[in-house]
Design an enzyme around this catalytic site. Structure first.
Site, PDB file in Angstrom:
ATOM      1  N   TYR A   1       0.865  -1.183   0.000  1.00 44.12           N
ATOM      2  CA  TYR A   1       0.000   0.000   0.000  1.00 44.12           C
ATOM      3  C   TYR A   1       0.911   1.245   0.000  1.00 44.12           C
ATOM      4  CZ  TYR A   1      -3.956   2.914   1.377  1.00 44.12           C
ATOM      5  OH  TYR A   1      -4.935   3.865   1.408  1.00 44.12           O
TER       6      TYR A   1
ATOM      7  N   ASN B   1       1.538   3.718   1.828  1.00 40.70           N
ATOM      8  CA  ASN B   1       2.267   4.178   3.028  1.00 40.70           C
ATOM      9  C   ASN B   1       3.358   3.205   3.471  1.00 40.70           C
ATOM     10  OD1 ASN B   1       0.648   2.130   4.113  1.00 40.70           O
ATOM     11  ND2 ASN B   1       0.157   3.269   5.967  1.00 40.70           N
ATOM     12  N   LYS B   2       3.506   2.077   2.779  1.00 38.12           N
ATOM     13  CA  LYS B   2       4.524   1.095   3.193  1.00 38.12           C
ATOM     14  C   LYS B   2       5.905   1.505   2.657  1.00 38.12           C
ATOM     15  CE  LYS B   2       1.044  -1.634   4.501  1.00 38.12           C
ATOM     16  NZ  LYS B   2       0.633  -2.079   5.798  1.00 38.12           N
ATOM     17  N   GLN B   3       6.930   0.790   3.088  1.00 40.50           N
ATOM     18  CA  GLN B   3       8.304   1.134   2.703  1.00 40.50           C
ATOM     19  C   GLN B   3       8.469   1.131   1.182  1.00 40.50           C
ATOM     20  OE1 GLN B   3       7.380  -0.748   5.268  1.00 40.50           O
ATOM     21  NE2 GLN B   3       8.976  -0.901   6.848  1.00 40.50           N
TER      22      GLN B   3
END
Ligand SMILES: *Cc1c(COP(=O)(O)O)cnc(C)c1O
Length: 368
Positions: free
Chosen positions: A177, A179-181
């Site tokens: 998603y 907002n992930k790394q």
């Protein structure tokens, strides 16, 4: 306005996506295969299956491992709701276990105390990219003959005793998603050493089709949990930069730590843990015990009004309406105490030193 999170998409990512769009193949092609191979190699396992989300990845693990009605699965409540939902999708029961107040991961002693004759599996989450206590948890799983599923959605690149997050469970999941790394827009991945499990997950993501089936032959009840080539090429490009991405995130975490350490009202996330490499997902500070939830919510509103993106991570799953209307919630004192006092600060690769300074100045002025 400083956002809470921001994806880091560079020009060459966009060009790679455009190139796929000019090709005839938009699903189940070479980009998915290359992305899968890259993640499998990184994790040190033989099989990876790319899917449409981290939630789909978790659901397919539960389904393909035949966890169903009557089975109990031990999970944290201090995490993202998908972890428990995927168990309920199969009519099995998530049993919530309290956390360690320092690492915010499952507390192994409480985990073992929650085991009953119905317990089938544990989903261990590496919360905020801090590896869970895998020696203790693997030992408990082995002793009680439980399936261990690793949720590494917040922890790509994290290590426990020099082994990558995602390499410990019977199966593990990653998520991409925005907002992930690293991101694919929407996407997820299952990794496993078990070839039969990987084959079943591959079939389940594609409407129950096995390699010997043609397009209108469906051996078992499946889903459309496929992920497009467009998403996969983005993930592949992002993953090729994982080292520099993780370094930038560590820089941001250390910059926050340096400015906020020793503040009398704040608890900061662990930065240096022995035998563990943190993969920074969010930067989550906690207010001291003397603060109430109401006080925390006021600070969140004031930060937002000052143009600083912030959030409460996590609202405990067992207290969500979707869960209180289902079963009487258990009491999880550490989870509830922590969740009432968290503040996630802006955290992304390109957060500048001056933005970090601005966030810290605003925050500390609100705490005076
Ligand atoms: C992000 C995340 C997921 C999966 O999320 P999707 O939005 O479905 O990709 C699962 N578990 C945890 C702990 C997460 O943080």
């Amino acid at each position: 306005m400083i956002p809470l999170s921001a994806p880091d998409i560079i020009e060459s990512d966009i060009e790679a996506v455009a190139e796929v769009l000019r090709s005839p193949r938009l699903s189940l092609g070479s980009m998915a295969e290359a992305f899968e191979q890259a993640i499998a190699k990184h994790t040190g396992v033989d099989h990876a299956v790319a899917v449409s989300s981290g939630t789909a990845a978790l659901h397919l693990c539960i389904r393909a491992l035949n966890i169903d009605a009557g089975d109990e699965v031990l999970v944290p409540s201090f995490t993202f709701i998908a972890v428990a939902n995927c168990i309920r999708y199969e009519q099995a029961t998530p049993v919530f276990v309290d956390i360690d107040p320092f690492t915010l991961n499952l507390n192994p002693a409480k985990l073992e105390a929650a085991i009953t004759p119905r317990t089938r599996a544990i989903i261990v989450v590496h919360t905020f990219g801090v590896p869970a206590d895998m020696d203790a948890i693997q030992q408990i799983a082995a002793k009680h003959n439980l399936i261990l599923i690793e949720d590494a959605c917040e922890a790509i690149g994290a290590e426990y005793k020099a082994r990558p997050a995602g390499s410990f469970g019977h199966a593990a999941v990653f998520a991409f998603y925005p907002n992930k790394q690293i991101t694919t827009g929407e996407g997820g991945m299952v990794v496993t050493r078990d070839a039969a499990l990987a084959n079943r997950i591959r079939a389940l993501r594609n409407q129950g089709r096995y390699p010997s089936d043609d397009w209108f032959q469906h051996t078992e009840l499946g889903y459309n949990y496929r992920i497009s080539e467009i998403n996969c090429v983005l993930g592949l490009r992002q993953f090729q930069r994982i080292d520099s991405i993780l370094q930038q995130r560590e820089r941001v975490a250390r910059a926050y730590h340096q400015r906020l350490a020793n503040h009398p009202h704040l608890l900061l996330p662990p930065t240096d843990l022995s035998h563990r490499r943190i993969s920074w997902f969010v930067y989550l500070i906690r207010l001291a015990a003397s603060f109430t939830r109401h006080h925390r919510d006021t600070i969140l509103r004031q930060l937002t009004a000052s143009g600083i993106g912030c959030g409460r991570y996590f609202a405990p799953i067992h207290l969500q309406p979707a869960y209180t209307s289902w079963r009487t919630p258990p009491s999880l004192p550490i989870t509830e105490h922590v969740a009432d006092r968290t503040i996630a600060l802006p955290f992304f690769n390109r957060l500048s030193e001056s933005q970090i300074q601005q966030v810290c100045d605003t925050l500390t002025s609100l705490l005076d």
